[in-house]
Motif scaffolding. Structure first.
Motif, mmCIF file in Angstrom:
data_model
loop_
_atom_site.group_PDB
_atom_site.id
_atom_site.type_symbol
_atom_site.label_atom_id
_atom_site.label_comp_id
_atom_site.label_asym_id
_atom_site.label_seq_id
_atom_site.Cartn_x
_atom_site.Cartn_y
_atom_site.Cartn_z
ATOM 1 N N SER A 271 0.869 -1.169 0.000
ATOM 2 C CA SER A 271 0.000 0.000 0.000
ATOM 3 C C SER A 271 0.914 1.229 0.000
ATOM 4 O O SER A 271 2.129 1.102 -0.017
ATOM 5 N N TRP A 272 0.323 2.420 0.036
ATOM 6 C CA TRP A 272 1.138 3.625 0.096
ATOM 7 C C TRP A 272 0.635 4.528 1.203
ATOM 8 O O TRP A 272 -0.488 4.411 1.662
ATOM 9 N N TYR A 273 1.524 5.417 1.633
ATOM 10 C CA TYR A 273 1.147 6.396 2.645
ATOM 11 C C TYR A 273 1.861 7.708 2.366
ATOM 12 O O TYR A 273 2.886 7.730 1.690
ATOM 13 N N ALA A 274 1.312 8.812 2.861
ATOM 14 C CA ALA A 274 1.849 10.137 2.568
ATOM 15 C C ALA A 274 1.808 11.028 3.805
ATOM 16 O O ALA A 274 1.302 12.146 3.765
ATOM 17 N N SER B 111 5.198 12.877 9.150
ATOM 18 C CA SER B 111 5.770 12.663 10.472
ATOM 19 C C SER B 111 7.178 12.091 10.333
ATOM 20 O O SER B 111 7.643 11.789 9.235
ATOM 21 N N LYS B 112 7.850 11.906 11.454
ATOM 22 C CA LYS B 112 9.188 11.308 11.425
ATOM 23 C C LYS B 112 9.085 9.815 11.189
ATOM 24 O O LYS B 112 8.173 9.152 11.669
ATOM 25 N N THR B 113 10.040 9.291 10.447
ATOM 26 C CA THR B 113 10.102 7.857 10.176
ATOM 27 C C THR B 113 10.963 7.168 11.229
ATOM 28 O O THR B 113 11.604 7.837 12.050
ATOM 29 N N ALA B 114 11.027 5.856 11.178
ATOM 30 C CA ALA B 114 11.836 5.096 12.125
ATOM 31 C C ALA B 114 13.318 5.431 12.003
ATOM 32 O O ALA B 114 14.074 5.282 12.958
ATOM 33 N N SER B 115 13.741 5.912 10.844
ATOM 34 C CA SER B 115 15.150 6.281 10.651
ATOM 35 C C SER B 115 15.458 7.653 11.243
ATOM 36 O O SER B 115 16.620 8.060 11.287
ATOM 37 N N GLY B 116 14.418 8.384 11.661
ATOM 38 C CA GLY B 116 14.607 9.703 12.253
ATOM 39 C C GLY B 116 14.405 10.846 11.280
ATOM 40 O O GLY B 116 14.342 12.001 11.682
ATOM 41 N N GLU B 117 14.298 10.550 9.989
ATOM 42 C CA GLU B 117 14.075 11.610 9.010
ATOM 43 C C GLU B 117 12.590 11.877 8.849
ATOM 44 O O GLU B 117 11.765 11.028 9.150
ATOM 45 N N ARG B 118 12.271 13.063 8.378
ATOM 46 C CA ARG B 118 10.883 13.408 8.122
ATOM 47 C C ARG B 118 10.424 12.699 6.863
ATOM 48 O O ARG B 118 11.140 12.635 5.873
ATOM 49 N N MET B 119 9.216 12.140 6.889
ATOM 50 C CA MET B 119 8.656 11.445 5.733
ATOM 51 C C MET B 119 8.428 12.445 4.610
ATOM 52 O O MET B 119 7.832 13.492 4.819
ATOM 53 N N ASN B 120 8.911 12.116 3.427
ATOM 54 C CA ASN B 120 8.714 12.947 2.242
ATOM 55 C C ASN B 120 7.845 12.136 1.284
ATOM 56 O O ASN B 120 8.324 11.179 0.677
ATOM 57 N N PRO B 121 6.576 12.489 1.117
ATOM 58 C CA PRO B 121 5.678 11.701 0.280
ATOM 59 C C PRO B 121 6.127 11.548 -1.168
ATOM 60 O O PRO B 121 5.761 10.587 -1.830
ATOM 61 N N SER B 122 6.947 12.470 -1.673
ATOM 62 C CA SER B 122 7.378 12.363 -3.066
ATOM 63 C C SER B 122 8.707 11.615 -3.230
ATOM 64 O O SER B 122 9.129 11.348 -4.353
ATOM 65 N N ALA B 123 9.353 11.252 -2.138
ATOM 66 C CA ALA B 123 10.627 10.523 -2.199
ATOM 67 C C ALA B 123 10.391 9.054 -2.543
ATOM 68 O O ALA B 123 9.285 8.540 -2.410
ATOM 69 N N MET B 124 11.438 8.394 -2.986
ATOM 70 C CA MET B 124 11.364 6.958 -3.305
ATOM 71 C C MET B 124 11.780 6.175 -2.056
ATOM 72 O O MET B 124 12.911 5.708 -1.937
ATOM 73 N N SER C 111 8.624 -1.023 -12.265
ATOM 74 C CA SER C 111 9.443 -1.211 -11.067
ATOM 75 C C SER C 111 10.190 0.070 -10.709
ATOM 76 O O SER C 111 10.451 0.910 -11.576
ATOM 77 N N VAL C 112 10.483 0.213 -9.431
ATOM 78 C CA VAL C 112 11.256 1.338 -8.909
ATOM 79 C C VAL C 112 12.197 0.805 -7.833
ATOM 80 O O VAL C 112 11.972 -0.269 -7.265
ATOM 81 N N ILE C 113 13.245 1.565 -7.572
ATOM 82 C CA ILE C 113 14.136 1.257 -6.453
ATOM 83 C C ILE C 113 13.815 2.241 -5.346
ATOM 84 O O ILE C 113 13.771 3.458 -5.574
ATOM 85 N N SER D 283 6.012 5.147 -0.251
ATOM 86 C CA SER D 283 5.669 6.565 -0.314
ATOM 87 C C SER D 283 4.702 6.766 -1.477
ATOM 88 O O SER D 283 4.653 5.961 -2.415
ATOM 89 N N LYS D 284 3.958 7.853 -1.424
ATOM 90 C CA LYS D 284 3.006 8.132 -2.495
ATOM 91 C C LYS D 284 3.733 8.302 -3.824
ATOM 92 O O LYS D 284 3.249 7.868 -4.873
ATOM 93 N N GLY D 285 4.927 8.906 -3.789
ATOM 94 C CA GLY D 285 5.707 9.089 -5.012
ATOM 95 C C GLY D 285 6.094 7.768 -5.659
ATOM 96 O O GLY D 285 5.998 7.612 -6.882
ATOM 97 N N ALA D 286 6.503 6.789 -4.841
ATOM 98 C CA ALA D 286 6.852 5.468 -5.367
ATOM 99 C C ALA D 286 5.610 4.767 -5.910
ATOM 100 O O ALA D 286 5.652 4.139 -6.967
ATOM 101 N N ALA D 287 4.499 4.907 -5.190
ATOM 102 C CA ALA D 287 3.246 4.298 -5.650
ATOM 103 C C ALA D 287 2.803 4.893 -6.984
ATOM 104 O O ALA D 287 2.299 4.183 -7.854
ATOM 105 N N ALA D 288 3.016 6.189 -7.160
ATOM 106 C CA ALA D 288 2.643 6.840 -8.420
ATOM 107 C C ALA D 288 3.484 6.278 -9.565
ATOM 108 O O ALA D 288 2.955 5.974 -10.639
ATOM 109 N N LYS D 289 4.789 6.118 -9.346
ATOM 110 C CA LYS D 289 5.652 5.550 -10.395
ATOM 111 C C LYS D 289 5.259 4.106 -10.713
ATOM 112 O O LYS D 289 5.387 3.664 -11.844
ATOM 113 N N LEU D 290 4.772 3.387 -9.702
ATOM 114 C CA LEU D 290 4.345 2.003 -9.911
ATOM 115 C C LEU D 290 2.920 1.924 -10.471
ATOM 116 O O LEU D 290 2.476 0.852 -10.881
#
Length: 118
Positions: A33-36, A39-52, A75-77, A95-102
């Motif tokens: 599924s996708w999400y956008a 908030s902060k991710t488990a890695s500590g960075e802010r979630m960027n919906p357009s990032a891969m 496919s995407v990486i 991310s929503k951006g990855a879902a869009a490419k897929l």
């Protein structure tokens, strides 16, 4: 069977079990599924919906995986930067951006296979 032969058999069996689990961990198919959120991710960075990027339950943060949409072959990486999904039956939250490419933003989820990139 002597002691040395028994130890060799155990070592070979253990090696095969490790190899089998490695193959299973490096390729996986299921639902995504996708999400956008922003908030902060488990890695500590802010979630960027357009990032891969993507969330996976167990792959190491920072891992790169090739995700293939089984419905259309696209496919995407993506880089794993979060934990999840927390819905039974799903193996990846993209991310929503990855879902869009897929090509599955409108449907919300799709069948995918993922494989770790070197």
């Amino acid at each position: 069977m002597n002691f040395q032969t028994a130890i060799s058999a155990v070592a070979v069996t253990a090696g095969l079990m490790i190899a089998a689990s490695t193959v299973t961990a490096s390729a996986q198919c299921g639902r995504a599924s996708w999400y956008a959120l922003t908030s902060k991710t488990a890695s500590g960075e802010r979630m960027n919906p357009s990032a891969m990027t993507a969330a996976h339950r167990t792959l190491p943060l920072g891992s790169k995986v090739r995700v293939t949409n089984q419905s259309n072959g696209r496919s995407v990486i993506v880089r794993i930067n979060d934990r999840g999904p927390f819905v039974k039956g799903r193996v990846l939250d993209l991310s929503k951006g990855a879902a869009a490419k897929l090509g599955f933003v409108s449907s919300g989820q799709t069948a995918i296979c993922l494989a770790r990139e070197s």
